[in-house]
Design a protein around this motif. Sequence first.
Motif, mmCIF file in Angstrom:
data_model
loop_
_atom_site.group_PDB
_atom_site.id
_atom_site.type_symbol
_atom_site.label_atom_id
_atom_site.label_comp_id
_atom_site.label_asym_id
_atom_site.label_seq_id
_atom_site.Cartn_x
_atom_site.Cartn_y
_atom_site.Cartn_z
ATOM 1 N N ALA A 46 7.391 -4.454 6.108
ATOM 2 C CA ALA A 46 5.706 -4.895 6.230
ATOM 3 C C ALA A 46 5.152 -4.356 4.529
ATOM 4 C CB ALA A 46 4.799 -2.990 7.009
ATOM 5 N N TYR A 47 3.685 -4.788 4.371
ATOM 6 C CA TYR A 47 3.484 -4.554 2.828
ATOM 7 C C TYR A 47 2.364 -4.094 2.438
ATOM 8 C CZ TYR A 47 4.938 -9.581 2.156
ATOM 9 O OH TYR A 47 4.320 -10.867 2.748
ATOM 10 N N ASP A 48 1.490 -3.547 1.808
ATOM 11 C CA ASP A 48 0.429 -4.359 1.318
ATOM 12 C C ASP A 48 0.036 -4.929 0.626
ATOM 13 O OD1 ASP A 48 -1.983 -2.774 0.001
ATOM 14 O OD2 ASP A 48 -1.882 -1.018 0.205
ATOM 15 N N ALA A 94 1.056 -7.833 5.037
ATOM 16 C CA ALA A 94 2.518 -7.939 6.363
ATOM 17 C C ALA A 94 2.067 -6.614 6.865
ATOM 18 C CB ALA A 94 3.822 -8.593 5.937
ATOM 19 N N ARG A 95 2.364 -6.821 8.055
ATOM 20 C CA ARG A 95 2.907 -6.064 9.174
ATOM 21 C C ARG A 95 3.924 -5.971 9.772
ATOM 22 N NH1 ARG A 95 2.680 -6.653 15.327
ATOM 23 N NH2 ARG A 95 2.482 -4.604 15.894
ATOM 24 N N ASP A 145 4.399 0.499 -0.837
ATOM 25 C CA ASP A 145 3.846 -0.422 0.030
ATOM 26 C C ASP A 145 4.807 -1.577 -0.203
ATOM 27 O OD1 ASP A 145 4.221 -1.590 -2.768
ATOM 28 O OD2 ASP A 145 2.644 -1.840 -3.806
ATOM 29 N N ILE A 170 7.392 -1.227 3.444
ATOM 30 C CA ILE A 170 8.052 -0.567 4.087
ATOM 31 C C ILE A 170 8.550 -1.475 5.020
ATOM 32 C CG2 ILE A 170 7.457 1.057 5.756
ATOM 33 C CD1 ILE A 170 4.659 1.030 5.053
ATOM 34 N N PRO A 171 10.498 -0.554 4.760
ATOM 35 C CA PRO A 171 11.295 -1.416 5.691
ATOM 36 C C PRO A 171 10.793 -0.639 6.909
ATOM 37 C CG PRO A 171 12.398 0.129 4.242
ATOM 38 C CD PRO A 171 10.717 0.155 3.762
ATOM 39 N N ILE A 172 11.234 -1.654 8.086
ATOM 40 C CA ILE A 172 10.647 -1.484 9.803
ATOM 41 C C ILE A 172 12.175 -2.098 10.151
ATOM 42 C CG2 ILE A 172 10.293 -2.378 11.901
ATOM 43 C CD1 ILE A 172 7.293 -1.206 9.049
#
Lengths: 265, 265
Positions: A18-20, A66-67, A95, A97-99
């Motif tokens: 995910a990213y901001d 991106a989610r 900003d 985030i490894p999911i």
Amino acid sequence: MSMKSQESRGGRIRLVVAYDGADFHGFARQQGLRTVQGVLEDTLSNMLQVPILVHGSGRTDKGVHARAQVVHWDQPYGPPADRVVHVLRNRLPADIIPIQAREVDSEFHARFSVVRKTYRYALYRKPIPDVFTYRFSWHVAEPLNLAQMRLAASELVGEHDFTSFCAVAAPQENKVRRIYRVELQEDRDGNLYVFCEGSGFLQYMVRIIVGTLVDVGLGSINADAMPAILAARDRAASGRTAPPHGLCLWNVEYPTVYGGRVLDL
Amino acid sequence: MSMKSQESRGGRIRLVVAYDGADFHGFARQQGLRTVQGVLEDTLSNMLQVPILVHGSGRTDKGVHARAQVVHWDQPYGPPADRVVHVLRNRLPADIIPIQAREVDSEFHARFSVVRKTYRYALYRKPIPDVFTYRFSWHVAEPLNLAQMRLAASELVGEHDFTSFCAVAAPQENKVRRIYRVELQEDRDGNLYVFCEGSGFLQYMVRIIVGTLVDVGLGSINADAMPAILAARDRAASGRTAPPHGLCLWNVEYPTVYGGRVLDL
């Protein structure tokens, strides 16, 4: 710190991140600019002490979030998949985030194996912007006719030539895409979400779809004009381009052998 | 653009503003740094073409957010209160959001007239951080004993000397404050909110209260030690300082003659 001396595993790793997007110049690496691909490649290359190339499911524009973006890379050695998220969380900026990570065979490709993608576009409709969501949604305070927007949205579902709904400079020659769903969801907090699910999307396509739907909601475009807009195959026939910060890559689907959608809905 | 030639009104204006504190060096003006007070003063001074001094209800630390900070200023002329929000929205950056403005008499002071303040501290408890909230909440993935945290919180309610719960360097001589409420609220999305309501707060006080409650939740401090921690009047007796980005100035209350709480709960 090199991973050579630790428990180590070579092969192809698939990572959901995910990213901001607010502080990135988009996904794709660009010399001298902060991009998601650039930060991921630099972080992995630095960690593994070998150059790592990262492949994404597709580019996202400057400012788009991106989610669930999906990337893969090949590593000669490195943390096993069940350690990748933990190891990267300590190395990536807040900003990105490894999911979720998994090992995949060399037939898998983050981009070429994609079956479907879902984007979510967020609008905020109350008169005053909200401090917790302004970064992730387009503020549209004027009243919107949602029934007309839903009618227009339904005309986009199916296989169409989307020339009217992509950037004039879009690199792809074939503009035919299949859209499975264009769905509007409201909540009580003033949010309006537009979910777009399709086989693939052209440059700016979701943003032009949403911008045009907003023009329909405001009354400046008629919902029943949508078939003619599609048929025109002309960017000038559709509406405005919605700003990037409301857009979020929501989910990516691969063939069942690779687990289908990477995140639950 | 000067406001001199437009519909214009002098007097004292009170403004409620929200801000995303991530990209500010706190509220208070500092030479050469981006601060909320600095941006507000520069924007107003530029707009009105006279130097405008902005007074806030209190400082917030670097990285701390506000849903309802309150400021006032005196203007020799300028937009009437019912135009201030609209006019400022077009001039302020996206991370400062003007919410509500009204004219007040010269007895009102954003700081000295405060009756109560409420802060909200947000924690995010799921294992993986969330891209839409990471900027506004402290990620605590370890299990927390909420019952023990609530027990500890209840010991803080009332009038106490809060020397153990403020920065060693806090400038205020009198460390006695009255706390009306320390309440924990959970939702189904993994958020835990700590609401602190009081007559006033010392430097870092809410962040040390929350950090200490988290230490109680993790089991490293006993809930029944709270009275002794208060009695010690020693910062070393309490727990950690929670990071600034989970904290948000939630509401400010003034005397009834000025409308009580500036925002509905």
